[in-house]
Each structure stands twice: as C-alpha cells, then as structure tokens.
Enzyme design. Structure first.
Site, PDB file in Angstrom:
ATOM      1  N   ASN A  18      11.139  10.501  -0.695  1.00 54.10           N
ATOM      2  CA  ASN A  18      10.417  10.111   0.531  1.00 54.10           C
ATOM      3  C   ASN A  18       8.996   9.879  -0.181  1.00 54.10           C
ATOM      4  OD1 ASN A  18      10.123  11.314   3.318  1.00 54.10           O
ATOM      5  ND2 ASN A  18      11.646  12.620   2.973  1.00 54.10           N
ATOM      6  N   ARG A  70      -0.242  33.670  -4.572  1.00 51.75           N
ATOM      7  CA  ARG A  70       0.005  32.413  -3.949  1.00 51.75           C
ATOM      8  C   ARG A  70      -2.003  31.683  -3.707  1.00 51.75           C
ATOM      9  NH1 ARG A  70       2.202  31.163   2.317  1.00 51.75           N
ATOM     10  NH2 ARG A  70       2.423  33.365   1.850  1.00 51.75           N
ATOM     11  N   MET A  95       8.069  22.507  -0.263  1.00 54.55           N
ATOM     12  CA  MET A  95       8.661  23.600  -0.204  1.00 54.55           C
ATOM     13  C   MET A  95       7.969  25.017  -0.181  1.00 54.55           C
ATOM     14  SD  MET A  95      10.638  21.874   1.442  1.00 54.55           S
ATOM     15  CE  MET A  95      12.857  20.791   1.370  1.00 54.55           C
ATOM     16  N   LEU A  98       1.356  26.531   2.778  1.00 54.77           N
ATOM     17  CA  LEU A  98      -0.171  26.460   2.515  1.00 54.77           C
ATOM     18  C   LEU A  98      -1.036  28.045   3.016  1.00 54.77           C
ATOM     19  CD1 LEU A  98      -0.628  22.224   1.417  1.00 54.77           C
ATOM     20  CD2 LEU A  98      -0.485  24.747  -0.245  1.00 54.77           C
ATOM     21  N   HIS A 114       8.370  16.209   8.629  1.00 52.14           N
ATOM     22  CA  HIS A 114       8.951  16.758   8.719  1.00 52.14           C
ATOM     23  C   HIS A 114      10.590  16.996   9.267  1.00 52.14           C
ATOM     24  CE1 HIS A 114      10.507  21.261   9.871  1.00 52.14           C
ATOM     25  NE2 HIS A 114      11.237  20.732  11.277  1.00 52.14           N
ATOM     26  N   GLU A 152      -3.236  25.826   9.464  1.00 53.06           N
ATOM     27  CA  GLU A 152      -3.145  26.915   8.974  1.00 53.06           C
ATOM     28  C   GLU A 152      -1.899  27.474  10.211  1.00 53.06           C
ATOM     29  OE1 GLU A 152      -5.979  26.424  11.015  1.00 53.06           O
ATOM     30  OE2 GLU A 152      -5.209  27.246  13.165  1.00 53.06           O
ATOM     31  N   GLU A 183      16.116   6.910   8.996  1.00 53.63           N
ATOM     32  CA  GLU A 183      16.094   5.741   9.738  1.00 53.63           C
ATOM     33  C   GLU A 183      14.901   5.853  10.439  1.00 53.63           C
ATOM     34  OE1 GLU A 183      18.658   6.350  12.829  1.00 53.63           O
ATOM     35  OE2 GLU A 183      20.248   4.880  11.940  1.00 53.63           O
ATOM     36  N   ALA A 184      14.006   7.658   9.448  1.00 55.04           N
ATOM     37  CA  ALA A 184      12.729   7.820  10.529  1.00 55.04           C
ATOM     38  C   ALA A 184      11.904   8.208   9.562  1.00 55.04           C
ATOM     39  CB  ALA A 184      13.191   8.905  11.315  1.00 55.04           C
ATOM     40  N   GLU A 185      12.191   8.824   8.887  1.00 57.36           N
ATOM     41  CA  GLU A 185      10.759   9.614   7.693  1.00 57.36           C
ATOM     42  C   GLU A 185      10.849   8.366   6.155  1.00 57.36           C
ATOM     43  OE1 GLU A 185      12.253  13.312   5.282  1.00 57.36           O
ATOM     44  OE2 GLU A 185      13.784  13.845   6.828  1.00 57.36           O
TER      45      GLU A 185
HETATM   46  C1  GAR Z   1      13.124  15.922   3.465  1.00 58.30           C
HETATM   47  O1  GAR Z   1      13.736  15.447   4.650  1.00 58.30           O
HETATM   48  C2  GAR Z   1      11.951  16.263   4.444  1.00 58.30           C
HETATM   49  O2  GAR Z   1      11.723  15.999   5.741  1.00 58.30           O
HETATM   50  C3  GAR Z   1      12.011  18.008   3.977  1.00 58.30           C
HETATM   51  O3  GAR Z   1      12.997  18.344   2.640  1.00 58.30           O
HETATM   52  C4  GAR Z   1      13.149  16.455   2.045  1.00 58.30           C
HETATM   53  C5  GAR Z   1      12.275  16.737   1.201  1.00 58.30           C
HETATM   54  O4  GAR Z   1      13.341  15.461   0.813  1.00 58.30           O
HETATM   55  N1  GAR Z   1      10.852  18.345   4.263  1.00 58.30           N
HETATM   56  C6  GAR Z   1      10.614  19.828   4.853  1.00 58.30           C
HETATM   57  O5  GAR Z   1      11.825  20.342   5.548  1.00 58.30           O
HETATM   58  C7  GAR Z   1       9.341  20.363   4.592  1.00 58.30           C
HETATM   59  N2  GAR Z   1       9.518  21.153   6.274  1.00 58.30           N
HETATM   60  P1  GAR Z   1      12.745  14.495  -0.487  1.00 58.30           P
HETATM   61  O6  GAR Z   1      12.274  15.244  -2.023  1.00 58.30           O
HETATM   62  O7  GAR Z   1      14.101  13.433  -0.745  1.00 58.30           O
HETATM   63  O8  GAR Z   1      11.542  13.471   0.197  1.00 58.30           O
END
Ligand code: GAR
Length: 212
Positions: A18, A70, A95, A98, A114, A152, A183-185
C-alpha cells in the site's frame, strides 16, 4: 489558500504494497495535493522501509517492543511526526492499535486502509490475512476494502471510500487478499490520500488542528 503540498507520514509494519501504491500515485500525479515526507515502521527490517529508501523518502524505525509502555512508544512517534511537520498520517498495514490519547491529537488527520467492507470483519483482532479468513468462513459473496478516518474506536472512524470485490468459488485467504489489494486497496488508498490532502491544504487554518 496554502500552496505547499500537505506533508504526509506513512506508518507501516510489513511488506508495504500500500505504501508502494501511494509512492506510485504521487509519481503518476494521482496525488498532487500531498507529499510523502516520512515513513515510520514499528518493525525493524520491514520491506516497506526498503521501498521508501528506493523512492528517496526519509525513514524512521520506532520499535514498539523497545518501549515499556504504549504511551512511551506513542510519545516517540508524536515527537518524530512533529519534528517533520507532518500534517496527515496514513496507516498502511500498520499493525499497532493507537490509543485515544494519540488519536485525539490528530482529529481527521489519520487515515487507515482496512481489507474489508467496514462494519464487517473489522475491529480488534481483524487484521491482515485474518480478515479474509473470516470473510471466507462466514461465506459472504462480496467483500472489499475501506479507507476511514482513525479515532478511538478500532476501525470505527468515519468512512472516506469503499470498494467492493466479489468472492470467487476457488478463493483461498491468500488469493482473496491479493485480489482485494489489487482491485480495491491500491486504488482507494491513494484516492483518499489525495481527497484528504486537498482538504487540509485548501482549508488551511480552518481545518481541524493538531493538538499538543
Ligand atoms: C493490507 O491488506 C492492509 O489493508 C492490512 O494489512 C495489509 C498490509 O499489506 N491492514 C490491516 O489489516 C489493518 N487492520 P501491505 O504492507 O502490503 O500494505
């Protein structure tokens, strides 16, 4: 109106596909209102750091495991963001959840991608491949991805963009994860980054202020 591009930091933990989509979108002129100034990883050695270095972007490693609490980890992240004048934070496969004391400092200035259609398969415990495993085991026929503001509530902030992806009979979690990304992210994250960067840039002082 402020003419300088919105200063963006991307927070990562893993492979960084991403992040790569954001870097490529900036190169192609899909993101013009913002500029990726900094990539922060909580994981030393994350491949996302190499992607950032290859693109000439400054990097920082802030290993959450090296902090007793944290709060101490988040204080360090905040101080690095401040040093770099960051105006928009993009969570791209980051991951760590926060805390409210962090998110409340950046109202409408943190966005997250997400890999499901929120409010399905989201919240604490739903991340990475687990999201796709849950979607397949529930038997939904359509899934997708969501970009939302971070507040939050884990995955509970206002939705900015969503895109649907059909489930195919032969899908495994891995195959589905890849298709949801392609296709999406990788499309909606850059689109949302441009939308929010543009708003921050155009509204200037009238946009929600960074606290603290
Ligand atoms: C992605 O699919 C992202 O949407 C997901 O982790 C992957 C990271 O891939 N994120 C989550 O699940 C957050 N809740 P990347 O490091 O190749 O971008």
């Amino acid at each position: 109106m402020n003419t300088a591009p919105t200063k963006i930091a991307v927070l990562v933990s893993g492979g960084g596909t991403n992040l790569q989509a954001l870097i490529d979108a900036e190169k192609k002129g899909i993101i013009t209102s913002g500029k990726i100034e900094l990539v922060i990883s909580n994981k030393p050695g994350a491949y996302a750091l190499t992607r950032a270095e290859n693109a000439g972007i400054r990097t920082a490693v802030i290993n959450n495991k090296e902090y007793a609490t944290r709060e101490a980890f988040e204080a360090e992240v905040k101080s690095v963001l401040k040093e770099n004048g960051i105006e928009l934070i993009i969570l791209a496969g980051f991951m760590c959840i926060l805390t409210e004391s962090f998110t409340s400092c950046y109202p409408k200035r943190i966005i997250n991608v997400h890999p499901s259609l929120i409010p399905s398969f989201c919240g604490e415990g739903f991340y990475g491949l687990k999201v796709h495993e849950a979607a397949l085991s529930y038997g939904v026929k359509v899934t997708g991805a969501t970009v939302h503001f971070v507040n939050e509530i884990p995955d509970g902030g206002q939705i900015i963009l969503q895109r649907a992806v059909y489930i195919e009979p032969q899908d495994t979690p891995e195959i589905l994860q890849k298709r949801v990304m392609q296709e999406a992210e990788w499309n909606i994250l850059p689109e949302a980054a441009e939308l929010v960067s543009k708003e921050i840039k155009e509204k200037g002082e009238e946009y929600e202020h960074i606290q603290g």
